[in-house]
Enzyme design. Sequence first.
Site, PDB file in Angstrom:
ATOM      1  N   TRP A  77       0.830  -1.207   0.000  1.00  0.00           N
ATOM      2  CA  TRP A  77       0.000   0.000   0.000  1.00  0.00           C
ATOM      3  C   TRP A  77       0.863   1.255   0.000  1.00  0.00           C
ATOM      4  CZ3 TRP A  77      -0.271   4.010   3.535  1.00  0.00           C
ATOM      5  CH2 TRP A  77      -1.355   4.885   3.418  1.00  0.00           C
ATOM      6  N   HIS A  78       2.027   1.180   0.643  1.00  0.00           N
ATOM      7  CA  HIS A  78       2.875   2.362   0.746  1.00  0.00           C
ATOM      8  C   HIS A  78       3.537   2.728  -0.584  1.00  0.00           C
ATOM      9  CE1 HIS A  78       2.491   1.647   5.088  1.00  0.00           C
ATOM     10  NE2 HIS A  78       2.894   2.883   5.240  1.00  0.00           N
ATOM     11  N   GLY A  79       3.727   1.787  -1.446  1.00  0.00           N
ATOM     12  CA  GLY A  79       4.367   2.130  -2.703  1.00  0.00           C
ATOM     13  C   GLY A  79       4.632   0.920  -3.570  1.00  0.00           C
TER      14      GLY A  79
END
Length: 473
Positions: free
Chosen positions: A320-322
């Site tokens: 989700w962060h990247g």
Amino acid sequence: MIFNSWEYFVFLPLVLILYYVFNRRAQNIWLLVASYFFFFFWDWRVCSLLLISTLVDFVCGLSMGRHPSHKRAWLIVSMVTNLGILGFFKYFNFFVDTAGMALAALGLEPNLPALRIILPVGISFYTFQTMSYTIDVYRGQLVPTRSFLDFALYVAYFPQLVAGPIERATHLLKQFASPRVVTRPMVETGCFLILLGLFRKVVIADGVAPMVNAVFANAPTSNGMELCMGTVLFAFQIYCDFAGYSDMARGTSRLLGIELMVNFNQPYFSRNITEFWRRWHISLSTWLRDYLYIPLGGNQHGTVATYRNLFLTMLLGGLWHGARWNFVVWGGLHGLYLAVHKLWMVRHPTRDGSDLKRRFGLGDMAGMLITFFIVNLAWIFFRSTTLADALGVLQGIASFRGGLDRQSLALGVKLMFYGGLVVAIDLPCYLHHRHEQMLEWCWLMRALVYSFLLFLLILLRPLDDMPFIYFQF
């Protein structure tokens, strides 16, 4: 427009002046206009994505309420739309590159497409927020709203639009549907949180950013001590950057008579990794728990399934962060940490760390140090650009390369200064379990603290306004 820019401190008073003279409906209209202007200020092209998510989920929510027998179909429409948009803009090139590397490893020569895609700011946050609405309606935990205005404001609300916290409709939407009264204590605490958040961001996070960048950019030649201190400085940077945004978001919202959830709760004082995730990015960790970990089965289907669910949840949380394998490894490490801690708790149930307010002794302080160490170990993968870079940093630290020189000593002094600021802010809040603890001090002490914060803001403010780290997610 970012919270630490001069433009924002012109924008906010203009919003507040008209907001205070309007009635509830006019306030919501005005806030929606201001929110879209705030988003438009970033890039007018991505406003359409925000509007699409809003329209789709509003219609899906209404349709689930009117046609309960077709709830699953409408939920699928919502999920496919939101995840499709998020997947395309954030992960298309990542999956194409991964597929290309896999085919190349098999001896093939793929010619896969690569697109120049601009990642819309805030897309991960508002996508999760709108998805939580339709899921809650599907589960029967929320009655779908009939006010498109209130729902559109819930999705686009500018204080938390681009970097959270990821609010639930059960908490935020009902505040938009009710009359609001802004009291003097709300104004006082709101201004305090804005000042505190600005200090965290500008003085601490932006202050250590050049040192962190230099250490990680020169990782192959930096000595082991510099790499250790650079990693700890990054831990302070990302915490103060993100917590600073959350403080300013809560402070701004409180000036509007609207309460946002606490997103950080002194996480570096955590005594174990489970407690860390109860204190760090709370809106994301609870979202992952309620909408991913529990639907996967949680801890209801045996030990192996529990560890699998923990690991999968944190892997997806990392992704989700990247769109980089570094984030996947970071999430996987935290999944492993959580599984090991859960196994430890099974064998040592008396050491339950679920009570965040209980007193602690030397064993708990040792737990804090161990937790801080393993969290920093994972931060190396989060901060590095590639897996090879992260492994190079770890190798440099493990080899104790270079020893202790004058440059390392200078970096150590700066580490103690900025670390001292973090502790000075967080320790009173941690000991009294209250984020606005400073407001309870006598007026003279508060005046001294405010003067000190303002003095350092003026003295140490960088020449250029730096964007928040989580804007890239």
